[in-house]
Design a protein around this motif. Sequence first.
Motif, PDB file in Angstrom:
ATOM      1  N   GLY A   1       2.014  -8.963   2.590  1.00  0.00           N
ATOM      2  CA  GLY A   1       3.305  -8.504   2.977  1.00  0.00           C
ATOM      3  C   GLY A   1       3.651  -7.153   2.859  1.00  0.00           C
ATOM      4  N   ASN A   2       2.851  -6.405   2.302  1.00  0.00           N
ATOM      5  CA  ASN A   2       3.085  -4.936   2.016  1.00  0.00           C
ATOM      6  C   ASN A   2       2.388  -4.207   3.470  1.00  0.00           C
ATOM      7  OD1 ASN A   2       3.819  -2.353   1.167  1.00  0.00           O
ATOM      8  ND2 ASN A   2       2.414  -2.563  -0.530  1.00  0.00           N
ATOM      9  N   SER A   3       3.183  -4.444   4.510  1.00  0.00           N
ATOM     10  CA  SER A   3       2.557  -4.014   5.840  1.00  0.00           C
ATOM     11  C   SER A   3       2.529  -2.457   6.129  1.00  0.00           C
ATOM     12  CB  SER A   3       3.324  -4.736   6.943  1.00  0.00           C
ATOM     13  OG  SER A   3       4.842  -4.349   6.743  1.00  0.00           O
ATOM     14  N   TRP A   4       3.409  -1.719   5.582  1.00  0.00           N
ATOM     15  CA  TRP A   4       3.391  -0.389   5.994  1.00  0.00           C
ATOM     16  C   TRP A   4       2.056   0.466   5.632  1.00  0.00           C
ATOM     17  CZ3 TRP A   4       6.161   1.732   9.765  1.00  0.00           C
ATOM     18  CH2 TRP A   4       7.101   1.157   9.959  1.00  0.00           C
ATOM     19  N   PRO A   5       1.623   0.172   4.578  1.00  0.00           N
ATOM     20  CA  PRO A   5       0.215   0.859   4.086  1.00  0.00           C
ATOM     21  C   PRO A   5      -0.835   0.438   5.199  1.00  0.00           C
ATOM     22  CG  PRO A   5       1.004   0.159   2.045  1.00  0.00           C
ATOM     23  CD  PRO A   5       2.016  -0.346   3.278  1.00  0.00           C
ATOM     24  N   GLN A   6      -0.743  -1.022   5.632  1.00  0.00           N
ATOM     25  CA  GLN A   6      -1.697  -1.112   6.679  1.00  0.00           C
ATOM     26  C   GLN A   6      -1.676  -0.821   7.987  1.00  0.00           C
ATOM     27  OE1 GLN A   6      -1.490  -5.760   7.593  1.00  0.00           O
ATOM     28  NE2 GLN A   6      -3.437  -5.696   8.824  1.00  0.00           N
TER      29      GLN A   6
ATOM     30  N   ALA B   1     -10.189   1.704 -12.093  1.00  0.00           N
ATOM     31  CA  ALA B   1     -10.114   0.270 -11.361  1.00  0.00           C
ATOM     32  C   ALA B   1      -8.617   0.289 -10.581  1.00  0.00           C
ATOM     33  CB  ALA B   1      -9.755  -0.814 -12.568  1.00  0.00           C
ATOM     34  N   ILE B   2      -7.565   0.987 -10.750  1.00  0.00           N
ATOM     35  CA  ILE B   2      -6.466   1.105 -10.285  1.00  0.00           C
ATOM     36  C   ILE B   2      -6.892   2.010  -8.634  1.00  0.00           C
ATOM     37  CG2 ILE B   2      -4.248   2.567  -9.899  1.00  0.00           C
ATOM     38  CD1 ILE B   2      -4.007   2.100 -12.878  1.00  0.00           C
ATOM     39  N   GLN B   3      -7.945   3.011  -8.563  1.00  0.00           N
ATOM     40  CA  GLN B   3      -8.406   3.408  -7.543  1.00  0.00           C
ATOM     41  C   GLN B   3      -9.199   2.596  -6.499  1.00  0.00           C
ATOM     42  OE1 GLN B   3     -10.784   6.976  -9.346  1.00  0.00           O
ATOM     43  NE2 GLN B   3      -9.345   8.085  -8.434  1.00  0.00           N
ATOM     44  N   CYS B   4      -9.392   1.462  -6.973  1.00  0.00           N
ATOM     45  CA  CYS B   4     -10.178   0.434  -6.240  1.00  0.00           C
ATOM     46  C   CYS B   4      -9.011   0.010  -5.097  1.00  0.00           C
ATOM     47  CB  CYS B   4     -10.953  -0.691  -7.012  1.00  0.00           C
ATOM     48  SG  CYS B   4     -12.180  -0.286  -7.865  1.00  0.00           S
ATOM     49  N   HIS B   5      -8.002   0.172  -5.551  1.00  0.00           N
ATOM     50  CA  HIS B   5      -6.935  -0.508  -4.845  1.00  0.00           C
ATOM     51  C   HIS B   5      -6.322   0.724  -3.426  1.00  0.00           C
ATOM     52  CE1 HIS B   5      -6.633  -4.383  -6.805  1.00  0.00           C
ATOM     53  NE2 HIS B   5      -6.759  -3.488  -7.992  1.00  0.00           N
ATOM     54  N   THR B   6      -7.352   0.761  -2.602  1.00  0.00           N
ATOM     55  CA  THR B   6      -7.146   1.987  -1.937  1.00  0.00           C
ATOM     56  C   THR B   6      -5.875   1.734  -0.968  1.00  0.00           C
ATOM     57  OG1 THR B   6      -8.793   1.116  -0.400  1.00  0.00           O
ATOM     58  CG2 THR B   6      -9.526   2.808  -1.857  1.00  0.00           C
ATOM     59  N   SER B   7      -5.818   0.640  -0.637  1.00  0.00           N
ATOM     60  CA  SER B   7      -4.396   0.357   0.398  1.00  0.00           C
ATOM     61  C   SER B   7      -3.206   0.464  -0.261  1.00  0.00           C
ATOM     62  CB  SER B   7      -4.677  -1.060   0.828  1.00  0.00           C
ATOM     63  OG  SER B   7      -4.291  -1.922  -0.150  1.00  0.00           O
TER      64      SER B   7
ATOM     65  N   ARG C   1       2.070   5.451  -2.380  1.00  0.00           N
ATOM     66  CA  ARG C   1       2.448   5.656  -3.966  1.00  0.00           C
ATOM     67  C   ARG C   1       1.433   5.823  -4.990  1.00  0.00           C
ATOM     68  NH1 ARG C   1       6.695   0.891  -5.723  1.00  0.00           N
ATOM     69  NH2 ARG C   1       7.359   2.648  -6.663  1.00  0.00           N
ATOM     70  N   ARG C   2       0.666   6.580  -4.485  1.00  0.00           N
ATOM     71  CA  ARG C   2      -0.533   7.058  -5.393  1.00  0.00           C
ATOM     72  C   ARG C   2      -0.379   7.532  -6.734  1.00  0.00           C
ATOM     73  NH1 ARG C   2      -5.857   8.377  -4.301  1.00  0.00           N
ATOM     74  NH2 ARG C   2      -6.791   9.800  -6.028  1.00  0.00           N
ATOM     75  N   ARG C   3       0.679   8.475  -6.756  1.00  0.00           N
ATOM     76  CA  ARG C   3       1.157   8.848  -8.224  1.00  0.00           C
ATOM     77  C   ARG C   3       1.764   7.663  -9.065  1.00  0.00           C
ATOM     78  NH1 ARG C   3       4.992  13.893  -9.424  1.00  0.00           N
ATOM     79  NH2 ARG C   3       4.920  13.978 -11.883  1.00  0.00           N
ATOM     80  N   PHE C   4       2.619   6.780  -8.540  1.00  0.00           N
ATOM     81  CA  PHE C   4       2.982   5.696  -9.307  1.00  0.00           C
ATOM     82  C   PHE C   4       2.084   4.900  -9.714  1.00  0.00           C
ATOM     83  CE2 PHE C   4       4.479   1.370  -9.311  1.00  0.00           C
ATOM     84  CZ  PHE C   4       5.359   1.324 -10.092  1.00  0.00           C
ATOM     85  N   HIS C   5       1.177   4.438  -8.848  1.00  0.00           N
ATOM     86  CA  HIS C   5       0.119   3.685  -9.725  1.00  0.00           C
ATOM     87  C   HIS C   5      -0.929   4.401 -10.641  1.00  0.00           C
ATOM     88  CE1 HIS C   5       1.251   1.139  -5.889  1.00  0.00           C
ATOM     89  NE2 HIS C   5       0.589   0.145  -6.505  1.00  0.00           N
ATOM     90  N   LEU C   6      -1.189   5.607 -10.307  1.00  0.00           N
ATOM     91  CA  LEU C   6      -2.151   6.112 -11.343  1.00  0.00           C
ATOM     92  C   LEU C   6      -1.606   6.572 -12.726  1.00  0.00           C
ATOM     93  CD1 LEU C   6      -4.141   8.492  -8.791  1.00  0.00           C
ATOM     94  CD2 LEU C   6      -4.793   6.350  -9.705  1.00  0.00           C
TER      95      LEU C   6
END
Length: 346
Positions: free
Chosen positions: A70-75, A213-219, A224-229
């Motif tokens: 459902g997170n469609s904008w990255p796609q 491991a977080i970097q594996c979720h490239t999509s 929101r790269r900074r938020f995830h890392l």
Amino acid sequence: SNPPAGVAKLGRWRGYIPEAMTELLVTAQHRFLGLFPHPDDESLGAGILLQRAARVGAAVLPLFLTSGEGNSWPQRVLDRKLKLEAHDRVRFALRRQGEVQRALETLGISPCAAQFLRWPDTQLTQLLLHGGEELVDRLTQEVERFQPTHLIAPVLADHHPDHSATAVLAFALGQRFPQLRLLGYATHAHLAPQQELAVLSGSPHEVSTKYRAIQCHTSQLVFRRRFHLQFATAREVFYPLTARENRQRLEARLAEGKLDLYFTPRLSWRCGRTPCLWLVTMDETLTGLRLPLVQKSRWWQPRVGPWQTVLELPKASPWVLVKVSRPFLLYDEAGFVLAEQAQALG
């Protein structure tokens, strides 16, 4: 790659962490069942814990309720395609499942251990209203089969509706299996201090592995790269599922079959949204209810001001989970609040 300077600092969503806290002991006798609403939550919320479990030989079952389609904008950005069809969402779900399998392998967990229930992404709260007992029964089968000692799930206060709905399911499982130790992680929640259950102090290698491991979720790193890392911190903290927010805007008290509610809305752009009241109760079965809070209602005060009401429940219940939702885009204003019998306000 290793986390750059500053990434391993405490993220803005994580709250205050005291120095003195119980260290979570992970042994080979432990069995961890992770209820993760989306692929990537396993790395953000429990990346160090999963590494420890793999290292000591503890059993791990990562259970993903949705595949994150459902997170469609990255796609749209990755595929360079504005209009998405049904087959595009299926392909994106498979992509995210592949990302989580690579992340689990990075953390030392077999990719084959992951199970995907493929429930509809962004729709878990609605599923609670229409067949919530069926969801609990499905998860009960996994608990009875796997026999976990610990259950990992988001906290009820999480602002993402899929996360808070997952927490409701975990809470219901905790009522059915009181021997389970519930460990809540905070992804999208501002939790009040001094509610922590346990912490895992990660070594530099563990923090670096969680970062990879977080970097594996490239999509999910497109926007929101900074938020995830920022979740690759030296401390991984777990809370009670019922941990309260730093600024609790909804207070709920349950007494003699009546639910007393007091809500103080935040003055924001959400004031233009029609608020809804979500209730989840449990007697013999799990029951959900959605009530629109219309401005013309007798007990509804202006949307920008606080309001209070008393609801009479049709059936007696030892607890009620409640939230006021003024959703916009992906997130709610707040998650669920637990109201138990004889619980005091404030």
